[in-house]
Motif scaffolding. Structure first.
Motif, mmCIF file in Angstrom:
data_model
loop_
_atom_site.group_PDB
_atom_site.id
_atom_site.type_symbol
_atom_site.label_atom_id
_atom_site.label_comp_id
_atom_site.label_asym_id
_atom_site.label_seq_id
_atom_site.Cartn_x
_atom_site.Cartn_y
_atom_site.Cartn_z
ATOM 1 N N GLN A 96 17.016 -5.524 25.351
ATOM 2 C CA GLN A 96 17.348 -4.610 26.445
ATOM 3 C C GLN A 96 17.757 -5.375 27.692
ATOM 4 O O GLN A 96 18.693 -5.007 28.382
ATOM 5 C CB GLN A 96 16.153 -3.695 26.752
ATOM 6 C CG GLN A 96 15.844 -2.687 25.685
ATOM 7 C CD GLN A 96 16.829 -1.527 25.624
ATOM 8 O OE1 GLN A 96 16.771 -0.766 24.692
ATOM 9 N NE2 GLN A 96 17.708 -1.368 26.566
ATOM 10 N N THR A 101 21.551 -2.515 29.505
ATOM 11 C CA THR A 101 22.119 -1.213 29.185
ATOM 12 C C THR A 101 21.025 -0.159 29.120
ATOM 13 O O THR A 101 19.850 -0.477 28.917
ATOM 14 C CB THR A 101 22.887 -1.262 27.856
ATOM 15 O OG1 THR A 101 23.432 0.022 27.600
ATOM 16 C CG2 THR A 101 22.002 -1.654 26.694
ATOM 17 N N HIS A 102 21.407 1.066 29.270
ATOM 18 C CA HIS A 102 20.452 2.161 29.154
ATOM 19 C C HIS A 102 20.432 2.736 27.746
ATOM 20 O O HIS A 102 19.705 3.678 27.481
ATOM 21 C CB HIS A 102 20.777 3.249 30.178
ATOM 22 C CG HIS A 102 20.718 2.738 31.584
ATOM 23 N ND1 HIS A 102 19.542 2.373 32.189
ATOM 24 C CD2 HIS A 102 21.694 2.491 32.475
ATOM 25 C CE1 HIS A 102 19.796 1.948 33.409
ATOM 26 N NE2 HIS A 102 21.092 2.012 33.609
ATOM 27 N N ALA A 103 21.239 2.172 26.854
ATOM 28 C CA ALA A 103 21.225 2.619 25.463
ATOM 29 C C ALA A 103 19.902 2.195 24.831
ATOM 30 O O ALA A 103 19.550 1.024 24.866
ATOM 31 C CB ALA A 103 22.394 2.014 24.697
ATOM 32 N N THR A 117 23.519 1.393 19.877
ATOM 33 C CA THR A 117 24.970 1.545 19.988
ATOM 34 C C THR A 117 25.314 1.561 21.469
ATOM 35 O O THR A 117 24.690 2.280 22.247
ATOM 36 C CB THR A 117 25.441 2.845 19.317
ATOM 37 O OG1 THR A 117 25.009 2.837 17.949
ATOM 38 C CG2 THR A 117 26.957 2.957 19.347
ATOM 39 N N TRP A 118 26.282 0.744 21.860
ATOM 40 C CA TRP A 118 26.685 0.662 23.263
ATOM 41 C C TRP A 118 28.126 0.153 23.339
ATOM 42 O O TRP A 118 28.694 -0.287 22.363
ATOM 43 C CB TRP A 118 25.740 -0.224 24.054
ATOM 44 C CG TRP A 118 25.995 -1.694 23.937
ATOM 45 C CD1 TRP A 118 26.563 -2.506 24.862
ATOM 46 C CD2 TRP A 118 25.711 -2.539 22.815
ATOM 47 N NE1 TRP A 118 26.648 -3.787 24.396
ATOM 48 C CE2 TRP A 118 26.134 -3.831 23.132
ATOM 49 C CE3 TRP A 118 25.160 -2.317 21.550
ATOM 50 C CZ2 TRP A 118 26.021 -4.898 22.246
ATOM 51 C CZ3 TRP A 118 25.047 -3.382 20.669
ATOM 52 C CH2 TRP A 118 25.468 -4.643 21.031
ATOM 53 N N ARG A 119 28.657 0.194 24.541
ATOM 54 C CA ARG A 119 30.014 -0.294 24.796
ATOM 55 C C ARG A 119 29.912 -1.506 25.713
ATOM 56 O O ARG A 119 29.694 -1.358 26.920
ATOM 57 C CB ARG A 119 30.854 0.784 25.440
ATOM 58 C CG ARG A 119 32.306 0.402 25.529
ATOM 59 C CD ARG A 119 33.129 1.561 25.998
ATOM 60 N NE ARG A 119 34.526 1.167 26.002
ATOM 61 C CZ ARG A 119 35.492 1.954 26.334
ATOM 62 N NH1 ARG A 119 35.245 3.189 26.680
ATOM 63 N NH2 ARG A 119 36.732 1.524 26.322
ATOM 64 N N TRP A 149 33.218 0.446 21.085
ATOM 65 C CA TRP A 149 31.779 0.646 20.909
ATOM 66 C C TRP A 149 31.293 -0.304 19.831
ATOM 67 O O TRP A 149 32.002 -0.622 18.882
ATOM 68 C CB TRP A 149 31.467 2.086 20.518
ATOM 69 C CG TRP A 149 31.569 3.016 21.696
ATOM 70 C CD1 TRP A 149 32.701 3.618 22.146
ATOM 71 C CD2 TRP A 149 30.530 3.405 22.573
ATOM 72 N NE1 TRP A 149 32.428 4.380 23.267
ATOM 73 C CE2 TRP A 149 31.093 4.264 23.537
ATOM 74 C CE3 TRP A 149 29.174 3.116 22.634
ATOM 75 C CZ2 TRP A 149 30.337 4.839 24.552
ATOM 76 C CZ3 TRP A 149 28.419 3.701 23.646
ATOM 77 C CH2 TRP A 149 29.003 4.544 24.593
#
Length: 161
Positions: A96, A101-103, A117-119, A149
């Motif tokens: 994290q 990211t907040h994913a 999963t994130w971009r 993504w």
């Protein structure tokens, strides 16, 4: 895998123009790669992870922060055991932090596997991610999805909760 097999695979997977230089010494290989797309990055580093190869990577950037090439060092010697006493929660926290990211990284309990999963904003994020996963010897799968993504799957069954 041998250094020669990794070199042949890199050329086949990324194209001859993407493999700028290679240098081998014993069971180690250094590659300079021009990777400009998330999908290419995922293909290359996902396969190194599947082969359980130890590697480090540095990105060479210009003054505008654009990546010119990745310098990748692959150590083809047998891998040592995972880092002792590293816990699933510590790995999750590090992931994290690295991805900023907040994913959420969702981790199931049986088996201990995580999916995120994130971009990514920059390929440097992916470079830091695969370096971390390789350094702690986490088995992972990195998949490129539509519109830049990325999906990361990690197998944490070798680590205590």
């Amino acid at each position: 895998m041998t250094p020669a097999e990794i070199q042949r695979w890199a050329v086949a997977a990324l194209g001859e123009a993407a493999v700028l230089t290679t240098q081998t010494q014993g069971m180690e290989i250094d590659l300079a790669l021009h990777i400009s797309r998330v999908a290419q990055f995922c293909v290359f580093f996902d396969q190194l992870g599947r082969w359980h190869q130890r590697f480090t990577t540095n990105d060479l950037v210009n003054e505008r922060g654009e990546i010119l090439s990745f310098q990748v060092h692959v150590d083809c010697r047998p891998t040592p055991p995972p880092i002792a006493n590293l816990r699933v929660t510590e790995i999750k926290t590090a992931l994290q932090f690295l991805l900023d990211t907040h994913a959420p990284l969702t981790i199931s309990t049986q088996p201990a596997e995580g999916v995120m999963t994130w971009r990514p904003q920059h390929l440097r994020e992916l470079s830091a991610l695969v370096n971390f996963l390789g350094s702690v010897q986490v088995t992972y799968q990195l998949l490129a999805r539509a519109n830049r993504w990325v999906q990361l799957r990690v197998d944490l069954n070798d680590f205590p909760r």
